[in-house]
Design an enzyme around this catalytic site. Sequence first.
Site, short mmCIF file in Angstrom:
data_model
loop_
_atom_site.label_atom_id
_atom_site.label_comp_id
_atom_site.label_asym_id
_atom_site.label_seq_id
_atom_site.Cartn_x
_atom_site.Cartn_y
_atom_site.Cartn_z
N TYR A 1 0.84 -1.19 0.00
CA TYR A 1 -0.02 -0.04 0.03
C TYR A 1 0.93 1.39 -0.05
O TYR A 1 1.76 1.47 0.89
CB TYR A 1 -0.90 -0.02 1.12
CG TYR A 1 -1.80 1.26 1.43
CD1 TYR A 1 -2.56 1.69 0.26
CD2 TYR A 1 -1.95 1.71 2.57
CE1 TYR A 1 -3.46 2.70 0.47
CE2 TYR A 1 -2.78 2.81 2.83
CZ TYR A 1 -3.45 3.44 1.66
OH TYR A 1 -4.09 4.61 1.81
N ASP B 1 -1.42 -7.78 5.98
CA ASP B 1 -2.25 -6.89 5.58
C ASP B 1 -3.15 -7.72 4.64
O ASP B 1 -2.77 -8.21 3.55
CB ASP B 1 -1.90 -5.87 4.83
CG ASP B 1 -2.88 -4.91 4.05
OD1 ASP B 1 -3.87 -5.08 4.11
OD2 ASP B 1 -2.32 -3.88 3.71
#
Length: 380
Positions: A104, A177
């Site tokens: 990300y 994640d």
Amino acid sequence: MGKAGKVETLLAQAGHYLDRETGSVVPPIQPSTTFARDEQGNLYDENRIYARDHSINAEMAEVILNELEGGASCKLFASGMAAATALVQTLRPGERIVAPKIMYWSLRAWLITYCEDWNVELAFYDPCDEEDMISVVKSASTQMLWVETPANPTWEVVDIAKAAELAHSVGAQLVVDSTVSTPLLTKPIELGADYVFHSATKYINGHSDVVAGAVITAKEDMRWERLCKVRAQQGGILGTFESWLLLRGMRTMHIRVERACENAMRIAQHFEGLAGVVEVLYPGLTSHPNHEIAVKQMSGGFGGMLSIRFVGGRNNTAKVMGRMKRFVRATSLGGVESLVEHRALVEGENSPVPDDLLRFSIGIENVDDLIEDIEQALRG
């Protein structure tokens, strides 16, 4: 899933919520910021003093998320970034975190600055190369290994069980994640992860109207205690209304995720090998380099995210995106509407993402409409 039944029942019934006083089947919004004491100074509810750390609506969603992940406890945050950064802030100066080179983007940028400022060592590994991860983790004392799987926006799939074994072999903890996979497709804690992170803005909410983050822990250890203090003291909490909206969105998550997975697979299969397409990146395709890992650790689908690389480089790819009529050109992912984004353009000069790549968040629309839209954009 105990009394709540299977996942679909747990979600649809919001954990079998029922207001015993009124018979209401929909949880109310409780906006109170403070909680009273009786004449003797005792709290009516000993667990509630002040809403910054004792939000009734947030706790309703936390209980369900925690059950979905099979964790010991869950905390919601005001955003995915608030959740992720709070977790990293549990590291002490001089400690080390190892993270993927492709992850990300906003968190990657923050990690570089934060770790430099606060004397936390940061090292990156290639998520496409298992041996590189091993080498980087073992090259110095490591306290936290961060894995994003599937990894945004090229969708590498990391073997969580092997990553957990690696982390634990050097005394580190594994953070996964799992935003793209959702708690419905992958169970990181069952595979050995210590912490699971979600940008709950995405599939957990699913309607592009809430910004939220979540962290679930496998056990309430010292790091978890630090995380809870960071949230309480820094105030990165999710608001009452946003918590209520998040729970409402979660009630259809199983249906939304199932449809998005089906649509994404159809689109990936349709465009793989098509004229004008360089490559389709989707873990559900047998051509994907990590397909076997995805099959092993993802159940019920391969997610609603895919990327397509187009012939003609950056300029032609931008034109293809510009000609789309049904896909919305926007950031984020996981909503009911399909989105498209030119990640290299958004991330700028230092982006590791190929500039001929478009990232697609596939929604729940009629898949034939979505396929036709990409086809007409390709034709020009």
